[in-house]
Design a protein around this motif. Structure first.
Motif, PDB file in Angstrom:
ATOM      1  N   LEU A 127       0.843  -1.196   0.000  1.00  0.00           N
ATOM      2  CA  LEU A 127       0.000   0.000   0.000  1.00  0.00           C
ATOM      3  C   LEU A 127       0.880   1.247   0.000  1.00  0.00           C
ATOM      4  O   LEU A 127       1.736   1.408   0.870  1.00  0.00           O
ATOM      5  CB  LEU A 127      -0.912   0.021   1.232  1.00  0.00           C
ATOM      6  CG  LEU A 127      -1.832  -1.181   1.417  1.00  0.00           C
ATOM      7  CD1 LEU A 127      -2.550  -1.096   2.760  1.00  0.00           C
ATOM      8  CD2 LEU A 127      -2.853  -1.259   0.286  1.00  0.00           C
ATOM      9  N   GLN A 128       0.663   2.127  -0.978  1.00  0.00           N
ATOM     10  CA  GLN A 128       1.454   3.358  -0.995  1.00  0.00           C
ATOM     11  C   GLN A 128       1.041   4.310   0.127  1.00  0.00           C
ATOM     12  O   GLN A 128       1.866   5.034   0.676  1.00  0.00           O
ATOM     13  CB  GLN A 128       1.307   4.069  -2.346  1.00  0.00           C
ATOM     14  CG  GLN A 128       2.209   3.521  -3.440  1.00  0.00           C
ATOM     15  CD  GLN A 128       1.797   2.127  -3.885  1.00  0.00           C
ATOM     16  OE1 GLN A 128       0.613   1.834  -4.003  1.00  0.00           O
ATOM     17  NE2 GLN A 128       2.773   1.264  -4.141  1.00  0.00           N
ATOM     18  N   GLU A 129      -0.244   4.316   0.463  1.00  0.00           N
ATOM     19  CA  GLU A 129      -0.744   5.180   1.524  1.00  0.00           C
ATOM     20  C   GLU A 129      -1.815   4.442   2.323  1.00  0.00           C
ATOM     21  O   GLU A 129      -2.566   3.635   1.769  1.00  0.00           O
ATOM     22  CB  GLU A 129      -1.334   6.485   0.972  1.00  0.00           C
ATOM     23  CG  GLU A 129      -0.331   7.376   0.253  1.00  0.00           C
ATOM     24  CD  GLU A 129       0.681   8.005   1.189  1.00  0.00           C
ATOM     25  OE1 GLU A 129       0.478   7.951   2.426  1.00  0.00           O
ATOM     26  OE2 GLU A 129       1.682   8.558   0.700  1.00  0.00           O
ATOM     27  N   VAL A 130      -1.881   4.747   3.619  1.00  0.00           N
ATOM     28  CA  VAL A 130      -2.901   4.187   4.506  1.00  0.00           C
ATOM     29  C   VAL A 130      -3.546   5.326   5.280  1.00  0.00           C
ATOM     30  O   VAL A 130      -2.851   6.133   5.900  1.00  0.00           O
ATOM     31  CB  VAL A 130      -2.303   3.158   5.486  1.00  0.00           C
ATOM     32  CG1 VAL A 130      -3.335   2.754   6.535  1.00  0.00           C
ATOM     33  CG2 VAL A 130      -1.807   1.930   4.732  1.00  0.00           C
ATOM     34  N   VAL A 131      -4.864   5.384   5.234  1.00  0.00           N
ATOM     35  CA  VAL A 131      -5.637   6.376   5.973  1.00  0.00           C
ATOM     36  C   VAL A 131      -6.412   5.652   7.070  1.00  0.00           C
ATOM     37  O   VAL A 131      -7.082   4.655   6.800  1.00  0.00           O
ATOM     38  CB  VAL A 131      -6.633   7.124   5.050  1.00  0.00           C
ATOM     39  CG1 VAL A 131      -7.450   8.134   5.838  1.00  0.00           C
ATOM     40  CG2 VAL A 131      -5.887   7.807   3.911  1.00  0.00           C
ATOM     41  N   VAL A 132      -6.318   6.153   8.307  1.00  0.00           N
ATOM     42  CA  VAL A 132      -7.013   5.552   9.441  1.00  0.00           C
ATOM     43  C   VAL A 132      -7.987   6.583  10.003  1.00  0.00           C
ATOM     44  O   VAL A 132      -7.588   7.701  10.336  1.00  0.00           O
ATOM     45  CB  VAL A 132      -6.031   5.116  10.547  1.00  0.00           C
ATOM     46  CG1 VAL A 132      -6.766   4.365  11.648  1.00  0.00           C
ATOM     47  CG2 VAL A 132      -4.913   4.245   9.972  1.00  0.00           C
ATOM     48  N   VAL A 133      -9.258   6.213  10.097  1.00  0.00           N
ATOM     49  CA  VAL A 133     -10.274   7.133  10.595  1.00  0.00           C
ATOM     50  C   VAL A 133     -11.081   6.473  11.710  1.00  0.00           C
ATOM     51  O   VAL A 133     -11.085   5.248  11.852  1.00  0.00           O
ATOM     52  CB  VAL A 133     -11.236   7.596   9.471  1.00  0.00           C
ATOM     53  CG1 VAL A 133     -10.480   8.276   8.346  1.00  0.00           C
ATOM     54  CG2 VAL A 133     -12.049   6.423   8.928  1.00  0.00           C
ATOM     55  N   ALA A 134     -11.768   7.298  12.485  1.00  0.00           N
ATOM     56  CA  ALA A 134     -12.652   6.817  13.546  1.00  0.00           C
ATOM     57  C   ALA A 134     -14.084   7.198  13.223  1.00  0.00           C
ATOM     58  O   ALA A 134     -14.342   8.250  12.623  1.00  0.00           O
ATOM     59  CB  ALA A 134     -12.248   7.424  14.893  1.00  0.00           C
ATOM     60  N   THR A 135     -15.028   6.349  13.623  1.00  0.00           N
ATOM     61  CA  THR A 135     -16.442   6.702  13.465  1.00  0.00           C
ATOM     62  C   THR A 135     -16.892   7.693  14.526  1.00  0.00           C
ATOM     63  O   THR A 135     -17.947   8.282  14.433  1.00  0.00           O
ATOM     64  CB  THR A 135     -17.341   5.462  13.558  1.00  0.00           C
ATOM     65  OG1 THR A 135     -17.241   4.903  14.875  1.00  0.00           O
ATOM     66  CG2 THR A 135     -16.961   4.432  12.510  1.00  0.00           C
ATOM     67  N   HIS A 136     -16.089   7.859  15.585  1.00  0.00           N
ATOM     68  CA  HIS A 136     -16.331   8.786  16.688  1.00  0.00           C
ATOM     69  C   HIS A 136     -17.397   8.292  17.653  1.00  0.00           C
ATOM     70  O   HIS A 136     -18.060   9.077  18.325  1.00  0.00           O
ATOM     71  CB  HIS A 136     -16.700  10.182  16.167  1.00  0.00           C
ATOM     72  CG  HIS A 136     -16.415  11.287  17.131  1.00  0.00           C
ATOM     73  ND1 HIS A 136     -15.272  11.330  17.902  1.00  0.00           N
ATOM     74  CD2 HIS A 136     -17.131  12.397  17.469  1.00  0.00           C
ATOM     75  CE1 HIS A 136     -15.287  12.408  18.648  1.00  0.00           C
ATOM     76  NE2 HIS A 136     -16.394  13.069  18.423  1.00  0.00           N
ATOM     77  N   ALA A 137     -17.564   6.979  17.752  1.00  0.00           N
ATOM     78  CA  ALA A 137     -18.534   6.408  18.686  1.00  0.00           C
ATOM     79  C   ALA A 137     -18.153   6.748  20.120  1.00  0.00           C
ATOM     80  O   ALA A 137     -17.062   6.419  20.575  1.00  0.00           O
ATOM     81  CB  ALA A 137     -18.602   4.895  18.507  1.00  0.00           C
ATOM     82  N   HIS A 138     -19.075   7.405  20.846  1.00  0.00           N
ATOM     83  CA  HIS A 138     -18.815   7.824  22.218  1.00  0.00           C
ATOM     84  C   HIS A 138     -19.109   6.736  23.247  1.00  0.00           C
ATOM     85  O   HIS A 138     -19.115   7.001  24.440  1.00  0.00           O
ATOM     86  CB  HIS A 138     -19.656   9.060  22.554  1.00  0.00           C
ATOM     87  CG  HIS A 138     -19.054  10.343  22.055  1.00  0.00           C
ATOM     88  ND1 HIS A 138     -18.815  10.572  20.727  1.00  0.00           N
ATOM     89  CD2 HIS A 138     -18.645  11.455  22.710  1.00  0.00           C
ATOM     90  CE1 HIS A 138     -18.301  11.783  20.585  1.00  0.00           C
ATOM     91  NE2 HIS A 138     -18.177  12.327  21.768  1.00  0.00           N
ATOM     92  N   SER A 139     -19.358   5.527  22.797  1.00  0.00           N
ATOM     93  CA  SER A 139     -19.629   4.435  23.726  1.00  0.00           C
ATOM     94  C   SER A 139     -18.810   3.201  23.369  1.00  0.00           C
ATOM     95  O   SER A 139     -19.152   2.088  23.739  1.00  0.00           O
ATOM     96  CB  SER A 139     -21.124   4.095  23.714  1.00  0.00           C
ATOM     97  OG  SER A 139     -21.612   3.996  22.381  1.00  0.00           O
ATOM     98  N   LEU A 264     -18.206   7.527   7.277  1.00  0.00           N
ATOM     99  CA  LEU A 264     -17.140   8.514   7.430  1.00  0.00           C
ATOM    100  C   LEU A 264     -17.728   9.825   7.945  1.00  0.00           C
ATOM    101  O   LEU A 264     -18.673  10.355   7.366  1.00  0.00           O
ATOM    102  CB  LEU A 264     -16.441   8.750   6.091  1.00  0.00           C
ATOM    103  CG  LEU A 264     -15.971   7.488   5.352  1.00  0.00           C
ATOM    104  CD1 LEU A 264     -15.402   7.851   3.988  1.00  0.00           C
ATOM    105  CD2 LEU A 264     -14.940   6.722   6.180  1.00  0.00           C
ATOM    106  N   GLN A 265     -17.145  10.352   9.033  1.00  0.00           N
ATOM    107  CA  GLN A 265     -17.644  11.584   9.622  1.00  0.00           C
ATOM    108  C   GLN A 265     -17.118  12.800   8.871  1.00  0.00           C
ATOM    109  O   GLN A 265     -15.957  12.850   8.463  1.00  0.00           O
ATOM    110  CB  GLN A 265     -17.227  11.678  11.095  1.00  0.00           C
ATOM    111  CG  GLN A 265     -17.931  10.679  11.993  1.00  0.00           C
ATOM    112  CD  GLN A 265     -19.396  11.020  12.234  1.00  0.00           C
ATOM    113  OE1 GLN A 265     -19.837  12.145  12.026  1.00  0.00           O
ATOM    114  NE2 GLN A 265     -20.151  10.046  12.698  1.00  0.00           N
TER     115      GLN A 265
END
Length: 434
Positions: A127-139, A264-265
């Motif tokens: 993989l040339q690039e990897v993006v890591v994101v969060a759904t922002h679940a507060h629980s 995605l937020q």
């Protein structure tokens, strides 16, 4: 109280005052030092166009039970089970030999250390690039962020096994997605429903826009990306159960149709409670159904372009600023606490997928801040909670006024400009349409 005790207290009082005074002076000393400003630096870039391939996978996260429920200030409940299984979901998109991975974790946020570890462990996947994101679940579960401010404000006491659980899930999801590459078409649609979202803290009103991206093979959907903005704070904060809130339920609903669905937020908005009935988990499911209905209205059409591009840019952060977060007498101590919890740099990114041109921000940009980033870059939208976390990002005017989300912003009024300058460079490097 006996006369002997009174004499003892009187004799100890000067020592106690000296101790308190010394502690205050020590905490008020400028431990931050100077934070230098420098131009943004490109860390990585890919640009290509051609026939698309894609693979997707989802992998259950395995929290180290019992584990703290993250998302709010103390006291926090501790959970020994989940109401709905938390997931890591990944999509890998490829054109020729260029591969970009996107992994979404059902967590409150993704600190830089977590992102770095995922990239390190997936280095052998091509993989040339990897993006890591969060759904922002507060629980969801906490314990994976070692920074003091995160431990205090949202994620709870740091535990190496909690960080390992998040890294392992993300790594495995990317590995499986990379192994499933197949030829796909790209379809994009958009719909709006402002009733589903409301403004936070008196800021600009969200427009309720949802962008739907479908990667479809000859056998059916491989993956669906739903770009939408609403805080996942529907599930009650005091339940001793882990829960992915409405984004997790939305993904599960959509996955009944086939493929892996990533939520995605975007910019900061709150769930509007005026649309449905019930409470807690029932309300989260109700909201997920409403957003799923909106996604159905975002009828996807075949994209004319199959561009794939990504750029990562390192930005120097401004000095932390606790003036809006703590009383004036503890301002210096607050600054020191934030400095000890913050890196001096962060990343912003620019992702191009067909007609989509998204600015990636490592935090929570408000509606106004997101609009400013779109104006500066010419992008089609903003993806928040990506590749790190620097907290809220508010417009300079709101920060100066102490309005909007300014009382939650860790840095001073120049934060948005620093991120914007980096985003402009990332957008040019990725080839955003002028």
């Amino acid at each position: 109280m006996s006369s002997r005790r009174r004499r003892l207290l009187r004799s100890l009082l000067p020592l106690m005052l000296l101790t308190v005074g010394s502690a205050y002076a020590l905490a008020s000393w400028n431990w931050c030092g100077r934070w230098t400003e420098r131009a943004p630096v490109v860390l990585g870039q890919v640009r290509t166009e051609g026939p698309l391939r894609a693979g997707a996978a989802k992998v259950p996260l395995a929290p180290p039970y019992p584990v703290v429920v993250a998302g709010y200030r103390p006291p926090r409940p501790e959970a020994s089970q989940a109401d709905a299984v938390l997931q890591a979901r990944a999509v890998v998109v490829a054109v020729g030999e260029v591969k970009v991975g996107l992994v979404s974790l059902e967590l409150l946020l993704v600190p830089e250390d977590l992102v770095a570890r995922v990239r390190e462990r997936t280095a052998g996947l091509g993989l040339q690039e990897v993006v890591v994101v969060a759904t922002h679940a507060h629980s969801s579960f906490g314990g994976y962020d070692a920074r003091w401010v995160s431990q205090l404000a949202g994620t709870g006491r740091f535990r190496k096994d909690a960080l390992e659980a998040a890294v392992a899930g993300a790594t495995e999801a990317l590995r499986q997605a990379s192994a499933r590459l197949t030829e796909v078409s790209l379809e994009v649609g958009e719909a709006r429903d402002a009733v589903l979202v409301r403004s936070r803290a008196g800021g600009e009103i969200p427009d309720g826009a949802l962008t739907r991206v479908v990667l479809r093979s000859a056998e059916g959907p491989v993956a669906e990306l739903l770009h939408f903005a609403a805080h996942p704070t529907v599930v009650p904060r005091d339940r001793p159960l882990l829960d992915p809130d409405w984004p997790g339920r939305l993904s599960l609903l959509r996955e009944e149709r086939g493929g892996v669905v990533l939520v995605l937020q975007g910019t900061v908005g709150n769930v509007s409670m005026s649309y449905g009935e019930g409470e807690g988990a029932e309300l989260a499911l109700s909201f997920a159904r409403a957003v799923s209905d909106l996604a159905e209205r975002a009828v996807p059409a075949a994209a004319e372009s199959t561009r794939l591009a990504f750029a990562r840019v390192e930005v120097a952060l401004p000095r932390p600023d606790a003036s809006r977060l703590v009383p004036s007498y503890s301002r210096a101590a607050g600054d020191n606490f934030l400095c000890a919890s913050s890196s001096r740099t962060t990343e912003v990114g620019a992702l191009v997928l067909g007609p989509l041109e998204l600015v990636l921000v490592p935090g929570e940009p408000t509606v106004g801040a997101g609009a400013a980033l779109v104006r500066r870059t010419g992008g089609t939208g903003v993806l928040g909670l990506a590749d790190g976390y620097v907290g809220y990002v508010e417009t300079p005017a709101k920060v100066e006024e102490g309005a909007g989300e300014a009382r939650r912003q860790y840095f001073g009024p120049t934060l948005l400009d620093r991120l914007g300058t980096g985003a402009e460079l990332a957008a040019r490097t990725a080839g955003f349409t002028p």
